[in-house]
Design an enzyme around this catalytic site. Structure first.
Site, PDB file in Angstrom:
ATOM      1  CD  GLN A  69      -2.409   0.023   5.230  1.00  0.00           C
ATOM      2  OE1 GLN A  69      -2.200   1.167   4.825  1.00  0.00           O
ATOM      3  NE2 GLN A  69      -1.447  -0.808   5.548  1.00  0.00           N
ATOM      4  CB  CYS A  94       1.567   4.982   8.481  1.00  0.00           C
ATOM      5  SG  CYS A  94       1.967   6.471   7.580  1.00  0.00           S
ATOM      6  CE  LYS A 144       3.196  -2.273   4.494  1.00  0.00           C
ATOM      7  NZ  LYS A 144       3.507  -0.905   4.905  1.00  0.00           N
ATOM      8  N   GLY A 170       7.111  -2.341  -2.618  1.00  0.00           N
ATOM      9  CA  GLY A 170       6.529  -1.008  -2.719  1.00  0.00           C
ATOM     10  C   GLY A 170       7.230  -0.161  -3.761  1.00  0.00           C
ATOM     11  NE  ARG A 171      10.836   2.614  -0.639  1.00  0.00           N
ATOM     12  CZ  ARG A 171      11.852   2.668   0.191  1.00  0.00           C
ATOM     13  NH1 ARG A 171      12.451   3.813   0.394  1.00  0.00           N
ATOM     14  NH2 ARG A 171      12.266   1.591   0.822  1.00  0.00           N
ATOM     15  N   PRO A 217       0.850  -1.192   0.000  1.00  0.00           N
ATOM     16  CG  PRO A 217       0.103  -0.943   2.214  1.00  0.00           C
ATOM     17  CD  PRO A 217       0.863  -1.875   1.304  1.00  0.00           C
ATOM     18  CG  ASN A 240       7.354  -3.975   3.069  1.00  0.00           C
ATOM     19  OD1 ASN A 240       7.088  -3.020   3.805  1.00  0.00           O
ATOM     20  ND2 ASN A 240       7.546  -3.824   1.787  1.00  0.00           N
ATOM     21  N   GLY A 241      10.417  -4.472   2.661  1.00  0.00           N
ATOM     22  CA  GLY A 241      11.490  -3.493   2.843  1.00  0.00           C
ATOM     23  C   GLY A 241      12.627  -3.709   1.879  1.00  0.00           C
ATOM     24  CG  ASP A 242      15.283  -1.244   1.262  1.00  0.00           C
ATOM     25  OD1 ASP A 242      14.343  -0.451   1.119  1.00  0.00           O
ATOM     26  OD2 ASP A 242      16.312  -0.958   1.889  1.00  0.00           O
TER      27      ASP A 242
HETATM   28  C1  LIG Z   1       4.935   7.037  -1.143  1.00  0.00           C
HETATM   29  C2  LIG Z   1       4.710   5.974  -0.091  1.00  0.00           C
HETATM   30  C3  LIG Z   1       3.462   5.861   0.506  1.00  0.00           C
HETATM   31  C4  LIG Z   1       3.232   4.867   1.464  1.00  0.00           C
HETATM   32  N1  LIG Z   1       1.974   4.720   1.980  1.00  0.00           N
HETATM   33  C5  LIG Z   1       1.698   3.661   2.817  1.00  0.00           C
HETATM   34  C6  LIG Z   1       0.361   3.370   3.217  1.00  0.00           C
HETATM   35  O1  LIG Z   1      -0.600   4.036   2.808  1.00  0.00           O
HETATM   36  N2  LIG Z   1       0.190   2.309   4.063  1.00  0.00           N
HETATM   37  C7  LIG Z   1       1.232   1.525   4.507  1.00  0.00           C
HETATM   38  O2  LIG Z   1       1.019   0.578   5.259  1.00  0.00           O
HETATM   39  N3  LIG Z   1       2.495   1.776   4.114  1.00  0.00           N
HETATM   40  C8  LIG Z   1       2.745   2.802   3.266  1.00  0.00           C
HETATM   41  N4  LIG Z   1       4.021   2.990   2.806  1.00  0.00           N
HETATM   42  C9  LIG Z   1       5.070   2.007   3.174  1.00  0.00           C
HETATM   43  C10 LIG Z   1       5.146   0.881   2.133  1.00  0.00           C
HETATM   44  O3  LIG Z   1       3.955   0.125   2.099  1.00  0.00           O
HETATM   45  C11 LIG Z   1       6.320  -0.063   2.434  1.00  0.00           C
HETATM   46  O4  LIG Z   1       6.118  -0.643   3.698  1.00  0.00           O
HETATM   47  C12 LIG Z   1       7.648   0.662   2.436  1.00  0.00           C
HETATM   48  O5  LIG Z   1       7.770   1.544   1.331  1.00  0.00           O
HETATM   49  C13 LIG Z   1       8.824  -0.340   2.379  1.00  0.00           C
HETATM   50  O6  LIG Z   1       8.727  -1.154   1.250  1.00  0.00           O
HETATM   51  P1  LIG Z   1       9.614  -0.875  -0.079  1.00  0.00           P
HETATM   52  O7  LIG Z   1      11.054  -0.778   0.359  1.00  0.00           O
HETATM   53  O8  LIG Z   1       9.347  -2.052  -0.956  1.00  0.00           O
HETATM   54  O9  LIG Z   1       9.136   0.433  -0.666  1.00  0.00           O
HETATM   55  C14 LIG Z   1       4.276   3.992   1.866  1.00  0.00           C
HETATM   56  C15 LIG Z   1       5.525   4.136   1.275  1.00  0.00           C
HETATM   57  C16 LIG Z   1       5.761   5.091   0.304  1.00  0.00           C
HETATM   58  C17 LIG Z   1       7.122   5.195  -0.343  1.00  0.00           C
END
Ligand SMILES: Cc1cc2nc3c(=O)[nH]c(=O)nc-3n(C[C@H](O)[C@H](O)[C@H](O)COP(=O)(O)O)c2cc1C
Length: 336
Positions: A76, A106, A145, A230-231, A21, A206-208
């Site tokens: 969510q 968050c 989460k 995510g990203r 998300p 999750n993470g990176d």
């Molecule tokens: C722009 C942005 C918005 C995000 N919004 C949410 C959100 O609405 N809910 C949530 O649980 N995490 C949110 N996150 C966290 C991501 O879901 C994820 O846990 C975090 O980016 C790490 O994963 P990644 O390294 O694959 O990006 C957000 C992250 C980013 C970068």
């Protein structure tokens, strides 16, 4: 052995690759894009404020919507008041979602200021009240989460995971960072591994995770049932297909500049028809282009061009020129 699916109660999630998300990114349009490319087993909406959803605020309803064929999908919610979270969860269930996901992760000021999101990790008792109220309100699967903890001294994700399992939560996702890490910090997935050993419900790491190698590392270092991206998916919406191909031992998937051009322009067109021609559309295009061009040769050229773009048409023209030049370079390299 790395698993290739997992179950959230009766829901079989295959591939076991989840789109994270992301507020301001994973709206319906972006999720359609990722689904159209494929390889993703579960999509999750941006977080939605429970208070707003329970009151029927239009913006919240828009954030919580999904396509009739977008399944399995999780919506969510965040918030602090157990009754509001329970009522919002009922709205989601009635709308036909497969899963309600609670945000205990968050770090944003907006969410933490109201003591929702990751600040709940400091208040396990209150977090339990929320989970209990939501669990009692809905019949569909419930997931949570979270981050690995609030800060380095309080990495209590395994305890929170055990509490969640105790209260009837059916899967949890853990981002290895703490709230204090925000988006920095040094990779430490030990609490994900510990939580996986503690509970019997599925754990999603999750993470990176950005490619096949980092997905494999997450599976192998923690024993998780699935990974969430995510990203990495904004930068490369093909990542799910690529990870899936790697895990299944299929030929690797290489995406050329022409395909990137086609997909990015189609996405721009989709947000334009969804949101109209206002500044929000251009802002969203800039955000996506920023991620999408990271790591591409001369990607900074397009990012700079976007910074100076005053209109959607101008931004689209820059995108076309950038990818045409990239395609020519790629093709010249192949011929030469
Ligand atoms: C722009 C942005 C918005 C995000 N919004 C949410 C959100 O609405 N809910 C949530 O649980 N995490 C949110 N996150 C966290 C991501 O879901 C994820 O846990 C975090 O980016 C790490 O994963 P990644 O390294 O694959 O990006 C957000 C992250 C980013 C970068």
């Amino acid at each position: 052995m790395i698993p290739t699916h997992y179950n959230v109660r009766h829901l079989r999630i295959e591939p076991n690759l989840v789109l994270a998300p992301m507020e301001g990114v994973t709206d319906l349009t972006f999720r359609r894009l990722v689904r159209s490319i494929g390889g993703v087993g579960l999509t999750v909406t941006e977080f939605v404020a429970s208070e707003a959803l329970r009151r029927g605020v239009e913006k919240a309803e828009l954030m919580a919507r999904f396509d009739p064929d977008e399944h399995p999908v999780a919506v969510q919610i965040y918030g602090r008041v157990p009754e509001a979270m329970a009522e919002a969860a009922k709205v989601i269930e009635a709308a036909g979602a497969d899963i309600v996901d609670l945000n205990f992760g968050c770090p944003s000021k907006k969410v933490c200021a109201h003591s929702g999101g990751s600040s709940l990790l400091r208040e396990p008792h209150h977090a339990r009240q929320i989970v209990r109220a939501v669990r009692a309100a809905i019949k569909i699967p419930l997931t949570v989460k979270m981050r690995s903890g609030f800060d380095a001294e309080r990495r209590n994700a395994p305890d929170i995971a055990a509490m969640c399992e105790d209260e009837g939560v059916e899967a949890i996702t853990i981002h290895w960072r703490t709230r204090a890490d925000l988006y920095g910090g040094t990779r430490a997935v030990d609490k994900i591994a510990e939580a996986k050993r503690r509970v019997r419900i599925p754990v999603v790491g999750n993470g990176d995770v950005v490619d096949a190698a980092s997905a494999r590392a997450m599976f192998e270092d923690t024993g998780v049932d699935a990974v969430m991206i995510g990203r990495g998916a904004i930068k490369n919406p093909w990542v799910f297909q690529q990870v899936r191909a790697d895990l299944l031992g299929l030929p690797s998937i290489v995406v050329d500049a022409r395909e990137k051009r086609r997909v990015l322009l189609a996405y721009f067109e989709a947000i334009r028809s969804e949101f109209g021609s206002d500044r929000g559309t251009l802002g969203r295009m800039k955000k996506i282009a920023n991620y999408f061009t990271h790591g591409l040769p001369y990607g900074s050229d397009l990012r700079v061009a976007f910074l100076h773009s005053q209109s959607i048409d101008e931004a689209v023209a820059h995108t076309e020129r950038f990818f045409d030049a990239l395609a020519e370079r790629e093709e010249a390299r192949l011929v030469g």
